[in-house]
Write a protein that holds these residues in place. Structure first.
Motif, PDB file in Angstrom:
ATOM      1  N   SER A  58      20.993  37.912  39.500  1.00  0.00           N
ATOM      2  CA  SER A  58      20.808  39.346  39.756  1.00  0.00           C
ATOM      3  C   SER A  58      20.195  40.102  38.579  1.00  0.00           C
ATOM      4  CB  SER A  58      22.148  39.995  40.118  1.00  0.00           C
ATOM      5  OG  SER A  58      22.960  40.144  38.962  1.00  0.00           O
ATOM      6  N   SER A  63      18.404  43.493  39.728  1.00  0.00           N
ATOM      7  CA  SER A  63      17.361  43.045  40.649  1.00  0.00           C
ATOM      8  C   SER A  63      17.362  43.911  41.914  1.00  0.00           C
ATOM      9  CB  SER A  63      17.590  41.581  41.043  1.00  0.00           C
ATOM     10  OG  SER A  63      18.746  41.457  41.848  1.00  0.00           O
ATOM     11  N   ALA A  66      20.025  42.812  44.300  1.00  0.00           N
ATOM     12  CA  ALA A  66      21.375  43.281  43.971  1.00  0.00           C
ATOM     13  C   ALA A  66      21.517  44.768  44.221  1.00  0.00           C
ATOM     14  CB  ALA A  66      21.701  42.960  42.511  1.00  0.00           C
ATOM     15  N   HIS A  72      24.241  39.352  44.795  1.00  0.00           N
ATOM     16  CA  HIS A  72      24.247  39.032  43.367  1.00  0.00           C
ATOM     17  C   HIS A  72      23.966  37.565  43.069  1.00  0.00           C
ATOM     18  CE1 HIS A  72      26.100  42.808  41.550  1.00  0.00           C
ATOM     19  NE2 HIS A  72      26.017  43.064  42.846  1.00  0.00           N
TER      20      HIS A  72
END
Length: 311
Positions: A58, A63, A66, A72
């Motif tokens: 993540s 990211s 996420a 995650h």
């Protein structure tokens, strides 16, 4: 006036995405370490491995996967029937799972590893053996990056995440066993998964003890293991009716018992099948080791070999 309002809304929306505050690695650890420890206590997956995977997959929770999908661990859809998102990964526009909260992602990560047979061998490793777990995940095909295990190990050692694997360890990562009601401050309600919390282990294989109200459908819905696989894993016939207080394995039993268990001395009420379930050994292997058929009637005091006989 209407144009000004629209421009203002657009500016705020863009600004929120561009200037959203990113988590540092330490902030991510502090925020989610309790979840990793809780999942370790529930399933046996090292908390250090869970945290390192979350950090790596993540990007410390920063990211798009996420932030937008609470995913995650980079878990793709596979047989997923819930909400999903499209992202470019190994291929363009791949399907990834989407969750309503981060904790659902952590629970699904545990479920993903505990209910798929290709990861079963990992649970023979100790929960504090993060190096074997890291290499094992790559061997099982969790990631395609050849340096994946080395990246996990580096994160664990740089951040001393291995301390999380030692329950009651001192230092910065000391965590008392949490009261479930006190975990609700992490992104919403963290009520215990009714099936996941029941996971037990024998011979490195996860199982549950069935109780009133369980059905093959409810088990498949909650743990992701289809009925035909449950029947095969537990040496059951196609028309079998689920019983209460039954040990039900979630992936293949082993070819032999754990080290140190060479034979079983038959007690009153034992059967060859029950011995197979007790030790997590395939019924056909017990038959082979003892030179008998599946319908063989064991006798009290008899020795039933759980591994190949020593000559």
């Amino acid at each position: 006036m209407r144009k000004i309002i629209l421009y203002a809304i657009l500016f705020i929306s863009v600004s929120t995405n561009v200037f959203a505050k990113n988590y540092t690695r330490k902030q991510y650890i502090q925020r989610y370490k309790d979840l990793a420890v809780r999942e370790m206590e529930r399933t046996g997956i090292p908390a250090s491995i869970t945290m390192a995977q979350g950090i790596l997959e993540s990007r410390n929770g920063n990211s798009d996967l996420a932030r937008k999908g609470n995913n995650h661990f980079g878990i793709k859809c596979h047989d997923w029937v819930g909400p999903s998102m499209k992202f470019d990964d190994d291929k363009k526009g791949e399907c990834f799972r989407k969750y309503s909260r981060p904790y659902d992602s952590y629970k699904d990560h545990s479920k993903f590893l505990t209910t798929r047979s290709r990861y079963a061998f990992l649970f023979k490793y100790r929960s504090d053996d993060y190096k074997r777990w890291a290499h094992g995940l790559k061997k099982a095909g969790y990631a395609t990056d050849p340096r994946y295990p080395h990246k996990l190990i580096k994160i664990i050692e740089d951040e001393q995440l291995h301390k999380l694997d030692r329950k009651g360890a001192g230092g910065d990562f000391y965590i008392e066993k949490p009261d479930p009601t006190e975990l609700a401050d992490i992104d919403g309600d963290l009520s215990i998964d009714p099936f996941g919390a029941r996971l037990e282990e024998a011979n490195g294989v996860h199982y549950i003890i069935t109780k009133k109200g369980d059905t093959f459908y409810s088990i498949e819905k909650n743990l992701g293991v289809k009925k035909k696989k449950l029947l095969r894993y537990n040496d059951l016939s196609r028309d079998y009716v689920l019983q209460i207080d039954q040990r039900l394995y979630l992936h293949n039993k082993r070819n032999k018992a754990a080290r140190g268990y060479n034979f079983h001395r038959v007690k009153e009420g034992d059967s060859l099948y029950e011995i197979s379930q007790e030790y997590g050994v395939k019924l056909k292997k017990l038959c082979k080791y003892n030179g008998v058929k599946k319908d063989y009637k064991v006798e009290v005091g008899e020795r039933i070999w759980l591994r190949r006989k020593k000559r």
